[in-house]
Motif scaffolding. Structure first.
Motif, PDB file in Angstrom:
ATOM      1  N   TYR A 291       0.814  -1.220   0.000  1.00  0.00           N
ATOM      2  CA  TYR A 291       0.000   0.000   0.000  1.00  0.00           C
ATOM      3  C   TYR A 291       0.847   1.270   0.000  1.00  0.00           C
ATOM      4  O   TYR A 291       0.605   2.182  -0.783  1.00  0.00           O
ATOM      5  CB  TYR A 291      -0.915   0.045   1.235  1.00  0.00           C
ATOM      6  N   ASP A 292       1.824   1.329   0.886  1.00  0.00           N
ATOM      7  CA  ASP A 292       2.575   2.575   1.050  1.00  0.00           C
ATOM      8  C   ASP A 292       3.446   2.900  -0.155  1.00  0.00           C
ATOM      9  O   ASP A 292       3.551   4.067  -0.547  1.00  0.00           O
ATOM     10  CB  ASP A 292       3.385   2.544   2.346  1.00  0.00           C
ATOM     11  N   GLU A 293       4.069   1.883  -0.776  1.00  0.00           N
ATOM     12  CA  GLU A 293       4.862   2.174  -1.969  1.00  0.00           C
ATOM     13  C   GLU A 293       3.947   2.591  -3.123  1.00  0.00           C
ATOM     14  O   GLU A 293       4.308   3.448  -3.923  1.00  0.00           O
ATOM     15  CB  GLU A 293       5.768   1.001  -2.362  1.00  0.00           C
ATOM     16  N   ALA A 294       2.754   2.015  -3.192  1.00  0.00           N
ATOM     17  CA  ALA A 294       1.798   2.417  -4.224  1.00  0.00           C
ATOM     18  C   ALA A 294       1.340   3.860  -4.005  1.00  0.00           C
ATOM     19  O   ALA A 294       1.264   4.652  -4.949  1.00  0.00           O
ATOM     20  CB  ALA A 294       0.601   1.466  -4.252  1.00  0.00           C
ATOM     21  N   LEU A 295       1.067   4.213  -2.760  1.00  0.00           N
ATOM     22  CA  LEU A 295       0.680   5.595  -2.464  1.00  0.00           C
ATOM     23  C   LEU A 295       1.805   6.570  -2.775  1.00  0.00           C
ATOM     24  O   LEU A 295       1.559   7.665  -3.296  1.00  0.00           O
ATOM     25  CB  LEU A 295       0.249   5.732  -1.004  1.00  0.00           C
ATOM     26  N   ALA A 296       3.038   6.178  -2.495  1.00  0.00           N
ATOM     27  CA  ALA A 296       4.172   7.055  -2.802  1.00  0.00           C
ATOM     28  C   ALA A 296       4.234   7.342  -4.298  1.00  0.00           C
ATOM     29  O   ALA A 296       4.558   8.463  -4.711  1.00  0.00           O
ATOM     30  CB  ALA A 296       5.478   6.429  -2.320  1.00  0.00           C
ATOM     31  N   PHE A 297       3.913   6.353  -5.117  1.00  0.00           N
ATOM     32  CA  PHE A 297       3.947   6.557  -6.564  1.00  0.00           C
ATOM     33  C   PHE A 297       2.722   7.341  -7.042  1.00  0.00           C
ATOM     34  O   PHE A 297       2.858   8.386  -7.673  1.00  0.00           O
ATOM     35  CB  PHE A 297       4.024   5.219  -7.309  1.00  0.00           C
ATOM     36  N   TYR A 298       1.536   6.833  -6.764  1.00  0.00           N
ATOM     37  CA  TYR A 298       0.326   7.446  -7.326  1.00  0.00           C
ATOM     38  C   TYR A 298       0.007   8.809  -6.728  1.00  0.00           C
ATOM     39  O   TYR A 298      -0.379   9.725  -7.451  1.00  0.00           O
ATOM     40  CB  TYR A 298      -0.875   6.499  -7.184  1.00  0.00           C
TER      41      TYR A 298
END
Length: 138
Positions: free
Chosen positions: A14-21
């Protein structure tokens, strides 16, 4: 009247996805609710400037080997997502400055200006803006 409320994007974390998007693409975080009884979170994002009735993206953490195998391959190597913008040059420059990986450079098509990029997992996206003034409708 029916409408498409959410689409699911299978992610590794979740957190790496949020960092990207959210961090790189500038998407808005709509909701991030912990669901401890299911060992997951309800994480919803939407493109910047999108209204409250816009289809949102549900980030779903891969939890099984089958789901892990789908991370980065949502559409079998085809473009999975189409991000429309009212200002192609602005968003292309902003994504480039944020380190987005472009798979195909901008080209003019009858339907608009388009460039393909890969997200952090390798899913393919088209950034599509208005057709340049004077472009032929084909």
């Amino acid at each position: 009247m029916a409408r498409l409320a959410h689409i699911t994007l299978v992610v590794r974390d979740y957190d790496e996805a949020l960092a990207f998007y959210v961090g790189k693409l500038g998407f808005n975080l709509v909701e991030d609710t912990d669901q401890p009884e299911q060992d997951k979170r309800w994480v919803v994002i939407r493109p910047p400037g999108a209204g409250p009735h816009t289809t949102t993206i549900l980030l779903a953490r891969a939890a099984t080997p089958e789901q892990v195998a789908r991370v980065g391959d949502q559409a079998g190597g085809r473009v999975a997502f189409f991000l429309s913008t009212d200002d192609f040059e602005r968003d292309h420059a902003r994504f480039t400055a944020a380190g987005v990986t472009w798979v195909r450079p901008p080209v003019d098509q009858p339907y608009g200006r388009v460039a393909m990029f890969a997200d952090l997992y390798g899913n393919l996206w088209d950034l599509i803006g208005p057709a340049p003034v004077g472009a032929s409708a084909g």
